[in-house]
Each structure stands twice: as C-alpha cells, then as structure tokens.
Design a protein around this motif. Structure first.
Motif, short mmCIF file in Angstrom:
data_model
loop_
_atom_site.label_atom_id
_atom_site.label_comp_id
_atom_site.label_asym_id
_atom_site.label_seq_id
_atom_site.Cartn_x
_atom_site.Cartn_y
_atom_site.Cartn_z
N ARG A 1 1.32 0.98 19.44
CA ARG A 1 0.18 1.17 18.54
C ARG A 1 0.60 1.49 17.11
O ARG A 1 -0.28 1.62 16.23
N TYR A 2 1.91 1.56 16.85
CA TYR A 2 2.38 1.97 15.52
C TYR A 2 3.36 0.92 14.98
O TYR A 2 4.16 0.34 15.72
N PHE A 3 3.31 0.75 13.63
CA PHE A 3 4.13 -0.24 12.95
C PHE A 3 4.63 0.36 11.63
O PHE A 3 4.05 1.31 11.09
N VAL A 4 5.68 -0.24 11.12
CA VAL A 4 6.22 0.13 9.82
C VAL A 4 6.09 -1.10 8.93
O VAL A 4 6.58 -2.18 9.27
N ILE A 5 5.41 -0.94 7.74
CA ILE A 5 5.22 -2.06 6.83
C ILE A 5 5.83 -1.71 5.47
O ILE A 5 6.01 -0.53 5.13
N ARG A 6 6.16 -2.77 4.74
CA ARG A 6 6.74 -2.60 3.41
C ARG A 6 5.68 -2.97 2.37
O ARG A 6 5.26 -4.13 2.28
N ILE A 7 5.24 -1.95 1.61
CA ILE A 7 4.22 -2.19 0.59
C ILE A 7 4.90 -2.42 -0.75
O ILE A 7 6.00 -1.93 -1.00
N GLN A 8 4.22 -3.17 -1.61
CA GLN A 8 4.74 -3.49 -2.93
C GLN A 8 3.61 -3.39 -3.95
O GLN A 8 2.44 -3.66 -3.63
N ASP A 9 3.98 -3.03 -5.16
CA ASP A 9 3.02 -3.01 -6.24
C ASP A 9 3.27 -4.18 -7.18
O ASP A 9 4.17 -5.01 -6.94
N GLY A 10 2.52 -4.26 -8.25
CA GLY A 10 2.64 -5.37 -9.16
C GLY A 10 3.93 -5.37 -9.96
O GLY A 10 4.35 -6.42 -10.46
N THR A 11 4.60 -4.26 -10.06
CA THR A 11 5.85 -4.15 -10.85
C THR A 11 7.09 -4.51 -10.05
O THR A 11 8.19 -4.55 -10.61
N GLY A 12 6.95 -4.73 -8.72
CA GLY A 12 8.09 -5.09 -7.90
C GLY A 12 8.66 -3.94 -7.10
O GLY A 12 9.63 -4.13 -6.35
N ARG A 13 8.08 -2.71 -7.28
CA ARG A 13 8.57 -1.59 -6.49
C ARG A 13 8.02 -1.68 -5.07
O ARG A 13 6.92 -2.18 -4.85
N SER A 14 8.78 -1.17 -4.12
CA SER A 14 8.40 -1.25 -2.71
C SER A 14 8.70 0.06 -2.02
O SER A 14 9.56 0.84 -2.46
N VAL B 1 -15.42 2.99 2.13
CA VAL B 1 -16.72 2.99 1.47
C VAL B 1 -16.71 2.06 0.26
O VAL B 1 -17.52 1.13 0.17
N SER B 2 -15.81 2.25 -0.65
CA SER B 2 -15.80 1.49 -1.90
C SER B 2 -15.04 0.17 -1.79
O SER B 2 -15.23 -0.71 -2.61
N GLY B 3 -14.14 0.03 -0.83
CA GLY B 3 -13.34 -1.17 -0.69
C GLY B 3 -12.19 -1.25 -1.68
O GLY B 3 -11.57 -2.31 -1.83
N GLU B 4 -11.90 -0.10 -2.36
CA GLU B 4 -10.81 -0.09 -3.34
C GLU B 4 -9.46 -0.24 -2.63
O GLU B 4 -9.24 0.32 -1.56
N LEU B 5 -8.57 -1.01 -3.25
CA LEU B 5 -7.28 -1.29 -2.64
C LEU B 5 -6.37 -0.07 -2.78
O LEU B 5 -6.14 0.45 -3.89
N PHE B 6 -5.85 0.41 -1.67
CA PHE B 6 -4.92 1.55 -1.66
C PHE B 6 -3.48 1.06 -1.72
O PHE B 6 -2.68 1.58 -2.50
N ALA B 7 -3.11 0.05 -0.88
CA ALA B 7 -1.75 -0.49 -0.88
C ALA B 7 -1.82 -1.90 -0.28
O ALA B 7 -2.75 -2.26 0.45
N GLN B 8 -0.81 -2.68 -0.62
CA GLN B 8 -0.76 -4.08 -0.14
C GLN B 8 0.67 -4.43 0.23
O GLN B 8 1.60 -4.07 -0.50
N ALA B 9 0.80 -5.17 1.37
CA ALA B 9 2.12 -5.56 1.86
C ALA B 9 2.13 -7.08 2.04
O ALA B 9 1.54 -7.59 3.00
N PRO B 10 2.79 -7.83 1.14
CA PRO B 10 2.93 -9.29 1.33
C PRO B 10 3.95 -9.58 2.42
O PRO B 10 5.01 -8.94 2.50
N ILE B 11 3.63 -10.57 3.27
CA ILE B 11 4.49 -10.91 4.41
C ILE B 11 4.76 -12.41 4.36
O ILE B 11 3.82 -13.20 4.38
N ASP B 12 6.03 -12.76 4.27
CA ASP B 12 6.40 -14.18 4.27
C ASP B 12 7.10 -14.60 5.56
O ASP B 12 7.41 -15.78 5.75
#
Length: 272
Positions: free
Chosen positions: A89-102, A63-74
């Motif tokens: 149908r299922y995947f495992v992703i690595r999310i990171q925050d701005g402080t470097g925690r994952s 509804v609001s489009g607020e970011l819950f989590a983000q996973a950068p992929i290189d």
C-alpha cells in the motif's frame, strides 16, 4: 509536436497520505515501517495524468485543487516510482519542481484497492507506450526496405482454372432444346441424319395368308380370258383356309357334289 499533445487522466484517488522519509543508507530498499505512518505530513488527492509518452503523478488539495507536488514518470518500474519491501500500500516517488530540483517522498493509501488501481494505471500506460514504439519502429523499417512490385510486366499473362468449367477449343456450349411437357431434349448431332429403319421383306407366311380380292367386272359381257387368269392364281393361295364370308367363288368340290342326280356325260373314249 509537444504543444499539440493533449493531457488525459488515467486515475484519480481522493485520499492519499504523504510522508517524509529518511535517506536510504543501503541498497536493501525502502521500508514503510521506518516511517511515522500514524502521523502523515500531508493528506490530499492523487491524480495520474499522461501527456504523450510521459505520465505525471500529481498531488493536489482536496478542496481547491491546488498542486502540492508533481512527479514526472518516463519509465515504470523505475527510479521515479518504487515499491517498499514490507507493504503493497506504500510507494516512494520522486517529485520535481520547475527549476529541476527533486526529492523523494513516501505516499500510502488506506484502502488496498486504491493501491492496486494506482499500480495498474501506470502499467497500462507504459504498455501502450511500448506498443507504440514497436509500431513506429516497424513502419520506419518498412519504409527503408525495397518495395515489392506485384504489378504485371509487359506481355505477362495469368491463367485461371475455375472448377470444372472446361470446354473444347473453338466450341461453345450448346443450349438445350426444351420440348413439350417441360422435358429437356438434346438437339440432333451436327451434320447427322436420322436413319429410317428398313422395311422387312414380306415373309412366305404373309403371302400365303393373303387373299386376292375378286376382279371388278367392268361390264356384264366379261371375257373368258379374264376368268382363266383368275383361275391361274398361285396354288398356295387356293390351299389357304378361306372363310365363307370372304370367298366369293366357293369350293369347287363342294359345288360339284351339290349337283343332284347329274347324269354322267357320254364319252367317245373306249375304256379298256
């Protein structure tokens, strides 16, 4: 350069489920059957974007489009995104925050087609990244190579042979002379003269058939010499057949026989 790069959207899926997964105890891979698939921990919208060579998996509120989590992929496939061993149908992703925690979390799609689009979007992006890397590498190698000089050196010439368009040295193609009636006639050879065919000498038959016309009398008192000259004509001409219309003199034998009852002249010769 990073500030000038724009962000593009690769894929958007309105429904995605997020699961907390237990830590992996072995190298056998993740299994979706170990998760609580009937009770997802979060449900929202998934959006894949790219900025430069890096792709981002963003989990946002519907509804609001607020970011819950983000996973950068290189890199894909890689440690940032992994598939599970027992489902597509299922995947495992690595999310990171701005402080470097994952952290590692599990995501799943209800529709199998959404899972296929998610996988293909990441593959296409990194295929493009690979091509761009190869092109930039080739351009750098081309800059370091010595450049090939294809220009003409001083005094260097080149000769071209175009089809069968060959001509003699010092001679130009002579134009064709167009005659009357639209026919093309060749000009006479240079410096040449037209040979006149020789006149054949008259044959004996033509001379024999030739009839000498009678002489024109200049006056009534013609001399006897002129008559004798006419009688001395060639014998061949007198023997030729002459028609009555062209022979003005007639036949002497006929004329002599035509005189009736002519008395023979007396001769002073004694006949023996």
């Amino acid at each position: 350069a990073a500030e000038l790069e724009y962000e593009s959207v690769l894929c958007v899926k309105p429904d995605v489920n997020v699961y907390r997964i237990p830590p992996r105890t072995s190298n056998r891979g993740y299994r979706a059957s170990d998760w609580k698939l009937d009770h997802p921990d979060w449900t929202g919208r998934l959006r894949i974007t790219s900025k430069g060579k890096t792709a981002y998996i963003k989990l946002e509120d519907k509804v609001s489009g607020e970011l819950f989590a983000q996973a950068p992929i290189d890199q894909y496939p890689g440690i940032a995104v992994e598939t599970v061993a027992d489902s597509s149908r299922y995947f495992v992703i690595r999310i990171q925050d701005g402080t470097g925690r994952s952290a590692f979390i599990g995501i799943g799609f209800t529709d199998r087609g959404d899972a296929f689009d998610f996988n293909v979007s990441l593959q296409d992006h990194f295929k493009w990244v690979k091509q761009e890397t190869e092109i930039s590498k080739e351009s750098q190698e081309a800059d370091t190579r010595p450049k090939l000089d294809l220009g003409f050196k001083e005094g260097q010439t080149i000769k071209l042979n175009i089809g069968n368009m060959t001509s003699k040295k010092g001679g130009a193609a002579k134009p064709r002379v167009s005659g009357s009636g639209g026919l093309s006639l060749l000009p006479p050879p240079p410096g040449g003269k037209v040979a006149v065919p020789p006149i054949p000498p008259p044959s004996s038959t033509a001379i024999a058939n030739h009839v000498t016309p009678p002489p024109v009398q200049k006056s009534s008192n013609a001399s006897s010499a002129d008559i004798l000259l006419d009688l001395d004509a060639p014998a061949a001409a007198s023997k030729a057949p002459v028609s009555a219309t062209t022979d003005l003199w007639g036949d002497f034998s006929t004329a002599s026989s035509a005189v009736p009852n002519q008395a023979p002249q007396q001769s002073n010769w004694v006949q023996f």
